[in-house]
Design a protein around this motif. Sequence first.
Motif, PDB file in Angstrom:
ATOM      1  N   CYS A 185       0.826  -1.208   0.000  1.00  0.00           N
ATOM      2  CA  CYS A 185       0.000   0.000   0.000  1.00  0.00           C
ATOM      3  C   CYS A 185       0.863   1.261   0.000  1.00  0.00           C
TER       4      CYS A 185
ATOM      5  N   LYS B 159       2.036   1.738  -3.534  1.00  0.00           N
ATOM      6  CA  LYS B 159       0.932   2.114  -4.415  1.00  0.00           C
ATOM      7  C   LYS B 159       0.461   3.556  -4.166  1.00  0.00           C
ATOM      8  N   CYS B 160       0.446   3.974  -2.912  1.00  0.00           N
ATOM      9  CA  CYS B 160      -0.252   5.211  -2.559  1.00  0.00           C
ATOM     10  C   CYS B 160       0.645   6.418  -2.274  1.00  0.00           C
TER      11      CYS B 160
ATOM     12  N   CYS C  63      -6.266   6.654  -0.102  1.00  0.00           N
ATOM     13  CA  CYS C  63      -5.692   5.545  -0.861  1.00  0.00           C
ATOM     14  C   CYS C  63      -5.194   4.443   0.076  1.00  0.00           C
TER      15      CYS C  63
ATOM     16  N   CYS D  46      -6.702   0.773   0.142  1.00  0.00           N
ATOM     17  CA  CYS D  46      -5.769  -0.302  -0.198  1.00  0.00           C
ATOM     18  C   CYS D  46      -5.741  -1.353   0.908  1.00  0.00           C
TER      19      CYS D  46
END
Length: 101
Positions: A52, A55-56, A71, A75
Motif C-alpha cells: 500500500c 501504491k499510494c 488511498c 488499499c
Amino acid sequence: MESGFGSDFGSDFGSGGGGGGKLDPGLIMEQVKVQIAVANAQELLQRMTDKCFRKCIGKPGGALDNAEQKCIAMCMDRYMDAWNTVSRAYNSRLQRERANM
C-alpha cells in the motif's frame, strides 16, 4: 542465577506447575500455534504496509495528504478482504481434503 532460566522454563512448560519437570506436549503445541499465528499476522501487516505504501505514496514527506490517506485506507481494506477470501478458500479446501482421507 540457578533460579532464573530453569525455574521459568519449568513454570511455562511444565505440566501442572510442579509435575516433576515433565513437558506437556499439548501445552507446547498450543504455544507453537500461537507463535506461528503471531508471525503470520506480522508478515501480513508488513506485506500490506509495503504494497500500500508503494501504491499510494508518491513522494514521502512529513505528513500524508487527504488523497494518500484515502488511498492507504482503501488499499488496506481491499488487501484484508482479499486475504480473508483466500484464507477462507484455503481452509475450506483443507477441510475437504481431510474429510477425503
